[in-house]
Design a protein around this motif. Structure first.
Motif, PDB file in Angstrom:
ATOM      1  N   LYS A  84       0.856  -1.190   0.000  1.00 27.90           N
ATOM      2  CA  LYS A  84       0.000   0.000   0.000  1.00 27.90           C
ATOM      3  C   LYS A  84       0.888   1.234   0.000  1.00 27.90           C
ATOM      4  CE  LYS A  84      -3.769   0.606   2.565  1.00 27.90           C
ATOM      5  NZ  LYS A  84      -4.640   0.832   3.757  1.00 27.90           N
ATOM      6  N   HIS A  85       0.550   2.208  -0.861  1.00 28.44           N
ATOM      7  CA  HIS A  85       1.271   3.483  -0.864  1.00 28.44           C
ATOM      8  C   HIS A  85       0.338   4.579  -0.368  1.00 28.44           C
ATOM      9  CE1 HIS A  85       4.451   6.251  -1.854  1.00 28.44           C
ATOM     10  NE2 HIS A  85       3.609   7.013  -2.516  1.00 28.44           N
ATOM     11  N   ILE A  86       0.857   5.423   0.529  1.00 30.32           N
ATOM     12  CA  ILE A  86       0.096   6.526   1.106  1.00 30.32           C
ATOM     13  C   ILE A  86       0.683   7.835   0.599  1.00 30.32           C
ATOM     14  CG2 ILE A  86      -0.641   7.637   3.246  1.00 30.32           C
ATOM     15  CD1 ILE A  86      -0.170   4.909   4.638  1.00 30.32           C
ATOM     16  N   SER A  87      -0.166   8.710   0.071  1.00 33.93           N
ATOM     17  CA  SER A  87       0.334   9.959  -0.498  1.00 33.93           C
ATOM     18  C   SER A  87      -0.814  10.932  -0.706  1.00 33.93           C
ATOM     19  CB  SER A  87       1.043   9.678  -1.837  1.00 33.93           C
ATOM     20  OG  SER A  87       1.745  10.821  -2.292  1.00 33.93           O
ATOM     21  N   VAL A  88      -0.491  12.084  -1.306  1.00 34.85           N
ATOM     22  CA  VAL A  88      -1.474  13.057  -1.776  1.00 34.85           C
ATOM     23  C   VAL A  88      -1.099  13.408  -3.210  1.00 34.85           C
ATOM     24  CG1 VAL A  88      -2.530  15.320  -1.445  1.00 34.85           C
ATOM     25  CG2 VAL A  88      -1.717  14.040   0.543  1.00 34.85           C
ATOM     26  N   VAL A  89      -2.056  13.324  -4.124  1.00 36.92           N
ATOM     27  CA  VAL A  89      -1.801  13.648  -5.527  1.00 36.92           C
ATOM     28  C   VAL A  89      -2.743  14.770  -5.962  1.00 36.92           C
ATOM     29  CG1 VAL A  89      -1.019  11.303  -6.052  1.00 36.92           C
ATOM     30  CG2 VAL A  89      -3.424  11.917  -6.421  1.00 36.92           C
ATOM     31  N   SER A  90      -2.504  15.327  -7.125  1.00 36.96           N
ATOM     32  CA  SER A  90      -3.335  16.410  -7.633  1.00 36.96           C
ATOM     33  C   SER A  90      -4.718  15.912  -8.024  1.00 36.96           C
ATOM     34  CB  SER A  90      -2.654  17.057  -8.843  1.00 36.96           C
ATOM     35  OG  SER A  90      -2.361  16.080  -9.833  1.00 36.96           O
ATOM     36  N   ASP A  91      -5.710  16.763  -7.829  1.00 37.58           N
ATOM     37  CA  ASP A  91      -7.096  16.415  -8.149  1.00 37.58           C
ATOM     38  C   ASP A  91      -7.385  16.793  -9.603  1.00 37.58           C
ATOM     39  OD1 ASP A  91      -9.723  15.665  -7.992  1.00 37.58           O
ATOM     40  OD2 ASP A  91     -10.392  17.460  -6.915  1.00 37.58           O
ATOM     41  N   ASP A  92      -6.711  16.105 -10.518  1.00 40.19           N
ATOM     42  CA  ASP A  92      -6.893  16.350 -11.944  1.00 40.19           C
ATOM     43  C   ASP A  92      -6.526  15.079 -12.705  1.00 40.19           C
ATOM     44  OD1 ASP A  92      -4.115  16.251 -11.846  1.00 40.19           O
ATOM     45  OD2 ASP A  92      -3.830  18.394 -12.147  1.00 40.19           O
ATOM     46  N   PHE A  93      -6.486  15.161 -14.020  1.00 38.71           N
ATOM     47  CA  PHE A  93      -6.225  13.947 -14.792  1.00 38.71           C
ATOM     48  C   PHE A  93      -4.795  13.433 -14.609  1.00 38.71           C
ATOM     49  CE2 PHE A  93      -5.202  17.408 -17.719  1.00 38.71           C
ATOM     50  CZ  PHE A  93      -4.007  16.995 -18.312  1.00 38.71           C
ATOM     51  N   ILE A  94      -3.861  14.311 -14.213  1.00 40.35           N
ATOM     52  CA  ILE A  94      -2.492  13.859 -13.942  1.00 40.35           C
ATOM     53  C   ILE A  94      -2.468  13.010 -12.670  1.00 40.35           C
ATOM     54  CG2 ILE A  94      -0.151  14.577 -13.419  1.00 40.35           C
ATOM     55  CD1 ILE A  94      -0.904  15.035 -16.294  1.00 40.35           C
ATOM     56  N   GLY A  95      -3.138  13.492 -11.634  1.00 42.59           N
ATOM     57  CA  GLY A  95      -3.214  12.721 -10.402  1.00 42.59           C
ATOM     58  C   GLY A  95      -3.924  11.393 -10.602  1.00 42.59           C
ATOM     59  N   LYS A  96      -5.006  11.413 -11.371  1.00 41.03           N
ATOM     60  CA  LYS A  96      -5.736  10.168 -11.642  1.00 41.03           C
ATOM     61  C   LYS A  96      -4.869   9.191 -12.452  1.00 41.03           C
ATOM     62  CE  LYS A  96     -10.444  12.079 -11.441  1.00 41.03           C
ATOM     63  NZ  LYS A  96     -10.071  13.392 -10.883  1.00 41.03           N
ATOM     64  N   THR A  97      -4.084   9.727 -13.371  1.00 46.03           N
ATOM     65  CA  THR A  97      -3.190   8.862 -14.144  1.00 46.03           C
ATOM     66  C   THR A  97      -2.115   8.253 -13.249  1.00 46.03           C
ATOM     67  OG1 THR A  97      -3.541  10.267 -16.086  1.00 46.03           O
ATOM     68  CG2 THR A  97      -1.673   8.767 -16.166  1.00 46.03           C
ATOM     69  N   ALA A  98      -1.620   9.040 -12.299  1.00 45.11           N
ATOM     70  CA  ALA A  98      -0.623   8.521 -11.364  1.00 45.11           C
ATOM     71  C   ALA A  98      -1.192   7.370 -10.539  1.00 45.11           C
ATOM     72  CB  ALA A  98      -0.137   9.641 -10.443  1.00 45.11           C
ATOM     73  N   ILE A  99      -2.429   7.525 -10.070  1.00 50.55           N
ATOM     74  CA  ILE A  99      -3.067   6.449  -9.305  1.00 50.55           C
ATOM     75  C   ILE A  99      -3.257   5.215 -10.181  1.00 50.55           C
ATOM     76  CG2 ILE A  99      -5.233   5.758  -8.197  1.00 50.55           C
ATOM     77  CD1 ILE A  99      -5.369   8.549  -6.994  1.00 50.55           C
ATOM     78  N   SER A 100      -3.643   5.418 -11.436  1.00 50.07           N
ATOM     79  CA  SER A 100      -3.792   4.288 -12.353  1.00 50.07           C
ATOM     80  C   SER A 100      -2.469   3.562 -12.565  1.00 50.07           C
ATOM     81  CB  SER A 100      -4.337   4.762 -13.703  1.00 50.07           C
ATOM     82  OG  SER A 100      -5.643   5.274 -13.563  1.00 50.07           O
ATOM     83  N   TYR A 101      -1.389   4.341 -12.578  1.00 53.82           N
ATOM     84  CA  TYR A 101      -0.056   3.750 -12.744  1.00 53.82           C
ATOM     85  C   TYR A 101       0.267   2.828 -11.563  1.00 53.82           C
ATOM     86  CZ  TYR A 101       5.033   3.568 -13.416  1.00 53.82           C
ATOM     87  OH  TYR A 101       6.333   3.150 -13.597  1.00 53.82           O
ATOM     88  N   LEU A 102      -0.012   3.265 -10.350  1.00 56.38           N
ATOM     89  CA  LEU A 102       0.221   2.417  -9.183  1.00 56.38           C
ATOM     90  C   LEU A 102      -0.664   1.175  -9.220  1.00 56.38           C
ATOM     91  CD1 LEU A 102       1.411   5.229  -8.112  1.00 56.38           C
ATOM     92  CD2 LEU A 102       0.868   4.339  -5.853  1.00 56.38           C
ATOM     93  N   ASN A 103      -1.934   1.381  -9.584  1.00 54.38           N
ATOM     94  CA  ASN A 103      -2.867   0.250  -9.629  1.00 54.38           C
ATOM     95  C   ASN A 103      -2.428  -0.800 -10.651  1.00 54.38           C
ATOM     96  OD1 ASN A 103      -4.546   1.336  -7.675  1.00 54.38           O
ATOM     97  ND2 ASN A 103      -5.840   2.393  -9.154  1.00 54.38           N
TER      98      ASN A 103
END
Length: 334
Positions: A51-70
């Motif tokens: 599990k990774h804990i963080s804060v990302v941007s609330d935009d398509f870049i942040g969503k893409t980053a989360i998709s990358y981890l998933n």
């Protein structure tokens, strides 16, 4: 086995293709990374629950980053979002005698505004067995330092293993906090120290050299000053030039000093994240092997990371074990 927890910033890396400088090219590639994130993804690639804990941007870049981890199977349920942008860094990859160069743009990133109230540590650590931290996170902001400390306190209460890579980068500490005091504070909760002479000198206020005898002396003093630390591991890099390095490792586990053989990396594809690959290999190794084999596994994982573009080691356990078995010729697998 329980869950491995990593906590830290998610960054986007932007680079010209190949070994070009930005002034040479108007075409770039991007990757996601970040010291602790790199460790987490690598361990997930070895087959563990992460599990990774963080804060990302609330935009398509942040969503893409989360998709990358998933994509790598990393649990992102404890990642929150912010109106601030994702942190970015720019990299020019060097070659031969020309070193690589990095410029960071992370001072006002989404992660930099993190505060303890933004992480429910009781929930985040529910399945946790091990948590890993580095000196990068507490350097970013007071909120990051306070949030990390709260997590380590909770992890210690739960009896989790805590590994520390207290990397010191003077340019990151831009708020009102003494780096040595902060890192020393966090080491009081830690069990495994992943770092070399520079890191030990920073927290101990000493000036030990790089010989094995001085490493051993420094390790013993470190364990004496921080009684919760049980084992010390150090990755040693010998640089012949930007494209050719050698990697080996050494350890003091409270009763035994050991050192691995050199692994020769004659053509580096990308050296970013190689220390993180070492830490990930060590954490995985310590959960499955004895201390020396864990250190060998970490060195092999680190060496393999030099062959991948991007920040993350994409190697599987089988591929690392092939290196440990002596298969370093790179022959085609059929």
């Amino acid at each position: 086995m329980g869950q491995i927890i990593t906590f830290g910033e998610v960054l986007m890396r932007i680079s010209p293709r190949g070994n070009k400088k930005f002034i040479q090219s108007n075409m770039v590639e991007y990757y996601f990374g970040g010291t602790e994130l790199n460790v987490g993804i690598s361990i997930a690639n070895f087959g563990s629950d992460v599990k990774h804990i963080s804060v990302v941007s609330d935009d398509f870049i942040g969503k893409t980053a989360i998709s990358y981890l998933n994509k790598f199977g990393v649990n992102t349920s404890s990642i929150t979002s912010s109106k601030r942008p994702l942190g970015v860094y720019f990299l020019e990859v060097g070659a031969v005698m020309r070193p690589s160069a990095i410029s960071y743009n992370r001072s006002h990133s989404s992660f930099s505004e993190i505060a303890p109230s933004m992480v429910n540590w009781d929930d985040a650590l529910k399945k946790g067995e091990w948590i890993h931290w580095t000196g990068i996170t507490p350097a970013l902001s007071k909120g990051a330092y306070q949030t990390l400390k709260e997590g380590l306190v909770k992890a210690r209460e739960k009896g989790m293993v805590i590994s520390a890579d207290p990397t010191y980068r003077s340019g990151l500490w831009q708020y009102d906090q003494d780096p040595k005091a902060a890192l020393s504070d966090l080491l009081n909760y830690s069990n495994i120290f992943i770092g070399g002479i520079n890191e030990m000198n920073e927290v101990l206020g000493t000036d030990y050299g790089y010989s094995n005898d001085e490493f051993l002396e420094a390790s013993k003093l470190l364990i004496e000053k921080y009684p919760s630390i049980e084992k010390v591991f150090d990755k040693i890099r010998t640089s012949l030039n930007s494209s050719w390095h050698k990697i080996r490792a050494r350890m003091w586990n409270g009763s035994e000093f050991r050192e691995t053989e050199d692994l020769d990396i004659t053509h580096i594809v990308d050296r970013i994240g190689t220390g993180d690959a070492f830490a990930a290999g060590l954490i995985h190794g310590l959960r499955h092997f004895d201390d020396y084999k864990a250190m060998e596994y970490a060195s092999a994982a680190c060496a393999l990371k030099h062959t991948y573009e991007g920040d993350v080691n994409l190697s599987t356990e089988e591929e690392v074990m092939n290196i440990l078995g002596g298969n370093t010729t790179g022959r085609l697998l059929r």
